[in-house]
Design a protein around this motif. Structure first.
Motif, short mmCIF file in Angstrom:
data_model
loop_
_atom_site.label_atom_id
_atom_site.label_comp_id
_atom_site.label_asym_id
_atom_site.label_seq_id
_atom_site.Cartn_x
_atom_site.Cartn_y
_atom_site.Cartn_z
N GLU A 52 0.88 -1.37 0.01
CA GLU A 52 0.05 0.04 -0.08
C GLU A 52 0.94 1.16 -0.42
OE1 GLU A 52 -3.34 0.64 -0.27
OE2 GLU A 52 -4.20 -1.43 0.28
N PHE A 86 -8.80 2.51 -4.12
CA PHE A 86 -7.94 2.33 -2.78
C PHE A 86 -8.06 3.18 -1.34
CE2 PHE A 86 -4.96 2.90 -6.30
CZ PHE A 86 -4.15 1.40 -6.61
N ARG A 143 -3.84 -4.43 -9.05
CA ARG A 143 -5.04 -4.34 -8.72
C ARG A 143 -6.44 -4.15 -9.12
NH1 ARG A 143 -4.87 -2.76 -3.00
NH2 ARG A 143 -6.84 -1.89 -3.08
N ARG A 169 -6.57 8.12 -4.52
CA ARG A 169 -7.04 7.41 -3.28
C ARG A 169 -7.70 8.75 -3.24
NH1 ARG A 169 -6.59 4.35 0.28
NH2 ARG A 169 -6.29 5.19 2.00
#
Length: 235
Positions: A43, A108, A65, A215
């Motif tokens: 991450e 995310f 992902r 994000r």
């Protein structure tokens, strides 16, 4: 005899629900625990790649992902269209919840919906011991500093939860859940309605590969400090 059978069946159902909750909160045991440091490190690298804005790193992140994010979603276009009326209608529909979770994974920020779901399950707890154990699990996974899936909450809200966690009630996470809901409603939900995931559903188009977006929550100074030491391996 019939009363005994009914009671036994009820106990088995309760036990099954408890196992499901802790499976969601803690994963699959030792195997998940051993993977957690690797996942957190991954991450951090993903966040670093977004910061430095290097195209080749985005391609690598996409590959890592773009696997199965959720089960295949099949819903009538007219049903999916109702999800555009409000976030509440979206989350109250099983397929809507799945579609929104799939979308948040591309950003995310799936910890937000996972926290919201955990709070919904927590409020169904009946026994005092259940409340204590589930509250502690939620706090450790989503609330405390450096939690595996820490949600973006203000200091005051986190402090109130921290002080009450030893004697939690069914309303211990209400303020935090409401805050996360508002963040999703004002930020992620509006982008979800414009996403290919949603547009494909309401227009009845075949599903396509999911594109990554930024994000949803901003980086903090501490987060950047965490990943700064890894810069060398990416240059």
């Amino acid at each position: 005899m019939e009363t005994s059978l009914v009671l036994l069946s009820h106990l088995n159902m309760c036990e099954s629900k408890e196992k499901n909750f802790f499976k969601i909160m803690h994963g699959t045991g030792k195997e998940e625990t051993s993977k957690e440091p690797k996942i957190r490190a991954k991450e951090k690298r993903n966040r670093l790649s977004l910061l430095v804005q290097k195209p080749e790193l985005h391609e690598e992140t996409h590959c890592s992902r773009s696997g199965p994010l959720a089960k295949d979603i099949s819903v009538l276009p007219e049903e999916a269209a109702k999800w555009g009326e409000s976030l509440d209608k979206l989350l109250s529909h099983r397929d809507g919840l799945d579609a929104f979770t799939k979308f948040l994974k591309t950003e995310f920020s799936e910890e937000n919906i996972e926290f919201w779901i955990a709070c919904e399950e927590f409020k169904k707890s009946k026994e005092p011991q259940q409340i204590i154990l589930k509250a502690k699990a939620i706090y450790e996974k989503f609330i405390q500093t450096d939690a595996p899936q820490e949600v973006n909450l203000d200091f005051h809200t986190k402090e109130v939860i921290a002080k009450s966690i030893t004697r939690p009630t069914l309303h211990s996470f209400d303020a935090a859940q409401s805050r996360v809901y508002q963040l999703m409603e004002q930020d992620s939900y509006t982008r979800f309605l414009k996403s290919d995931i949603y547009l494909d559903l309401i227009e009845g188009r075949p599903k396509r590969p999911t594109n990554l977006r930024r994000r949803s929550r901003s980086f903090t100074y501490n987060e950047f400090q965490d990943v700064k030491s890894d810069v060398a391996i990416w240059l």
